[in-house]
Scaffold this active site. Structure first.
Site, PDB file in Angstrom:
ATOM      1  CE  LYS A 104      42.148  42.302  28.924  1.00 22.53           C
ATOM      2  NZ  LYS A 104      43.096  41.238  29.246  1.00 22.53           N
ATOM      3  N   GLY A 223      52.972  44.973  41.956  1.00 19.94           N
ATOM      4  CA  GLY A 223      51.527  44.742  41.814  1.00 19.94           C
ATOM      5  C   GLY A 223      51.092  43.703  42.830  1.00 19.94           C
ATOM      6  N   GLY A 225      47.615  42.752  43.206  1.00 17.65           N
ATOM      7  CA  GLY A 225      46.231  42.346  42.942  1.00 17.65           C
ATOM      8  C   GLY A 225      46.167  40.827  42.888  1.00 17.65           C
ATOM      9  CG  ASN A 226      43.736  36.967  40.979  1.00 17.41           C
ATOM     10  OD1 ASN A 226      44.734  36.327  40.607  1.00 17.41           O
ATOM     11  ND2 ASN A 226      42.577  36.384  41.149  1.00 17.41           N
ATOM     12  N   GLY A 228      49.546  39.523  41.101  1.00 20.58           N
ATOM     13  CA  GLY A 228      50.768  39.809  41.855  1.00 20.58           C
ATOM     14  C   GLY A 228      50.805  39.062  43.179  1.00 20.58           C
ATOM     15  CE1 TYR A 229      48.898  36.896  49.239  1.00 25.20           C
ATOM     16  CE2 TYR A 229      47.161  35.721  48.064  1.00 25.20           C
ATOM     17  CZ  TYR A 229      47.981  35.862  49.172  1.00 25.20           C
ATOM     18  OH  TYR A 229      47.907  34.955  50.196  1.00 25.20           O
TER      19      TYR A 229
HETATM   20  N1  GLU Z   1      42.304  38.820  31.898  1.00 25.98           N
HETATM   21  C1  GLU Z   1      43.111  37.642  31.807  1.00 25.98           C
HETATM   22  C2  GLU Z   1      44.182  37.811  30.759  1.00 25.98           C
HETATM   23  O1  GLU Z   1      44.574  38.900  30.418  1.00 25.98           O
HETATM   24  C3  GLU Z   1      42.283  36.384  31.647  1.00 25.98           C
HETATM   25  C4  GLU Z   1      41.428  36.332  30.425  1.00 25.98           C
HETATM   26  C5  GLU Z   1      40.442  35.162  30.409  1.00 25.98           C
HETATM   27  O2  GLU Z   1      40.450  34.369  31.331  1.00 25.98           O
HETATM   28  O3  GLU Z   1      39.696  35.102  29.437  1.00 25.98           O
HETATM   29  O4  GLU Z   1      44.735  36.859  30.280  1.00 25.98           O
END
Ligand code: GLU
Length: 413
Positions: A104, A223, A225-226, A228-229
C-alpha cells in the site's frame, strides 16, 4: 478522526486468527512489512515555490506474488495506517485467491487544495520516488482514497518514461501492467471503476442467501466516493431501500429511500448532498435502525464508544478497517453479522488483477466477461469463508483471516 492505531488493530486481528492456524515462524514474519519506502516528493507549486510532501510505500508480503495495493492521498495518512492497509491487502489478495501479495502507498496531502497541474506533478513525483521498487513482477499499485484513473495514468506514464532502454510498442503496452485502475484509454480494464462496489454487492447477496435474509431490506451508506457511491447505486438498482448516504461533510436521510444517481447529480450541481434529503450527521447515520450498514469511507469509524449503539443486522465493510478491533467483539456479541473488509471490498483488487493479466497478455476483455469472472470469484470467496466460519465456529472476519493465513503460510513454507 480517531486516534486508534490501525496497525495495532490489524495485529490484534492477526493474533486472534493465528490461534486457528499452525503457522510457526510465519506468524512473527507477518508482524512486520518486508520493506518500507519513506519518500519525500518535491513539487513545484503554481506560485513558483517548491513544496515538500511526505509519502510511503509499504511492501508487506509477497509470498503469493508481487505486492499489490492502492495509493492513498489524504491529510491523515500515517506510516502506521499504510502498514495496516498493506497488511490487509495481503489478506485480501489471498482471500480472493489472487496470485498477488500485499502492499500500500500513501501521501500526506489534501488533494482538494491542489490545482490539477500540481496534482499531476505530485503524482508523477511519487511515481519517480518509488520507481526502482515497482513493476509488473515486483509491486503493482492502484487507486485508493482520493486517487483516480487519471492519476494512475500520470504515474504509469512517468514510470515508463524512466525506463533506461528504449522499449518496443509491445513492451510499453505490457509495462502498463505496473499500475492498475487506469482509464480504459491507458490500458485500464472494463468494469474496474465500479468493481469494488459491484464486488461488494455480489458478496452481500451471497451472504444474505446463506443467512436466508430476504425481502425489502433497508441500507445506509457512509461515504460517497467511488466505493460508497457505487455500492449505493447497485443496492438501489437491486431493490434495497437506501435510506441514507453521506460524505465527509455530513449525510442525508429519507425514510422512503434515495436514488444515489440523482443524489450524485445534485451534489455535482450544488456542491453538497444537502438538497437531496433531511440532514443527518455521519455519527447518526451509523446508528440508524437499518438492515444493512455500509461504512465506505475511512478506518475506525465504529469504536467502543458507538459500537453498542449500532442497530444494523448486517455490516458490509466496504471501507478498509471501519470497525476498530476494540469494537469487533461488542458488535459480534450483539449478533450483528459483519462481512469483513478483506472479503467485502476485494472486488476492486480482483478486477485490478484482471487488468494486470490483460495487460501482460495483450488482451482486452469485455465488461460482461470481467463481471462474470468477478461474480464467480466473490461467490467462491464467500463459500470458502462461510464454510471456515462454520468449521471453526467463529465470526466471518476470523474465518477470512484463517483462510488467508492458511494460503500465505503454505506459500511461505
Ligand atoms: N485500494 C483498493 C483496495 O484497498 C484496490 C487495490 C488494488 O486494486 O490494488 O483494495
Amino acid at each position: 478522526m480517531s486516534t486508534i492505531n490501525p496497525f495495532e488493530s490489524a495485529m490484534l486481528q492477526l493474533d486472534n486468527a493465528a490461534q486457528y492456524v499452525a503457522m510457526g515462524d510465519t506468524l512473527e514474519i507477518l508482524k512486520q512489512p518486508q520493506r518500507i519506502l519513506n519518500v519525500t516528493i518535491h513539487v513545484k507549486m503554481d506560485n513558483g515555490k517548491t513544496k515538500i510532501f511526505q509519502g510511503y510505500r509499504v511492501q508487506f508480503n509477497n509470498a503469493r506474488g508481487p505486492y499489490k495495493g492502492g495509493i492513498r492521498f489524504h491529510p491523515q495518512v500515517s506510516l502506521d495506517e499504510v502498514k495496516a492497509l498493506s497488511f490487509w491487502m495481503a489478506m485480501k489478495c489471498s482471500i480472493a485467491d489472487l496470485p498477488l501479495g500485499g502492499g500500500k502507498g500513501g501521501v500526506i496531502v489534501d488533494p482538494k487544495t491542489l490545482s490539477v497541474s500540481e496534482l499531476e506533478r505530485l503524482s508523477r513525483g511519487y511515481a519517480r520516488a518509488i520507481a526502482d521498487n515497482i513493476g509488473p513482477t515486483k509491486d503493482v499499485p492502484a487507486p485508493d482514497v482520493n486517487t483516480t484513473g487519471q492519476i494512475m495514468g500520470w504515474m504509469v506514464d512517468e514510470f515508463i518514461k524512466l525506463q533506461p532502454k528504449k522499449l518496443t510498442k509491445k513492451e510499453t503496452l505490457k509495462l502498463r501492467s505496473t499500475f492498475t485502475g487506469k482509464l480504459i484509454a491507458d490500458g485500464g480494464s472494463e468494469g474496474r471503476e465500479e468493481a469494488t462496489g459491484l464486488g461488494g454487492l455480489f458478496v452481500l447477496q451471497a451472504c444474505l442467501l446463506k443467512m436466508k435474509l430476504s425481502g425489502k431490506l433497508t441500507a445506509a451508506v457512509q461515504g460517497f466516493g467511488n466505493v460508497g457511491y457505487n455500492i449505493a447505486k447497485f443496492l438501489y438498482e437491486q431493490g434495497f431501500t437506501v435510506v441514507a448516504v453521506s460524505d465527509s461533510k455530513g449525510g442525508i436521510y429519507n425514510k422512503e429511500g434515495l436514488n444515489p444517481e440523482a443524489v450524485l447529480a445534485s451534489k455535482k450541481k450544488t456542491g453538497s448532498l444537502k438538497a437531496s434529503g433531511k440532514e443527518i450527521t455521519n455519527a447518526a447515520l451509523l446508528e440508524l435502525p437499518v438492515d444493512i450498514l455500509v461504512p465506505s469511507a475511512l478506518e475506525s469509524v465504529i469504536t467502543k464508544v458507538n459500537a453498542s449503539k449500532i442497530k444494523a443486522r448486517v455490516i458490509l465493510e466496504m471501507a478498509n478497517g471501519p470497525i476498530a478491533s476494540e469494537a469487533d467483539t461488542i458488535v459480534y456479541k450483539k449478533g450483528i453479522v459483519v462481512i469483513p473488509d478483506v472479503l467485502a471490498n476485494s472486488g476492486g483488487v480482483s478486477v485490478s488483477a484482471f487488468e494486470w493479466e490483460q495487460n501482460l497478455k495483450g488482451q482486452h476483455w469485455t465488461k460482461k466477461l470481467v463481471n462474470a469472472r468477478l461474480k464467480a470469484k466473490m461467490e467462491r470467496a464467500v463459500d470458502d469463508i462461510w464454510a471456515m466460519s462454520k468449521k471453526i465456529k467463529t465470526d466471518l472476519r476470523t474465518a477470512a483471516f484463517v483462510v488467508a493465513l492458511g494460503r500465505i503460510n503454505k506459500a511461505m513454507k
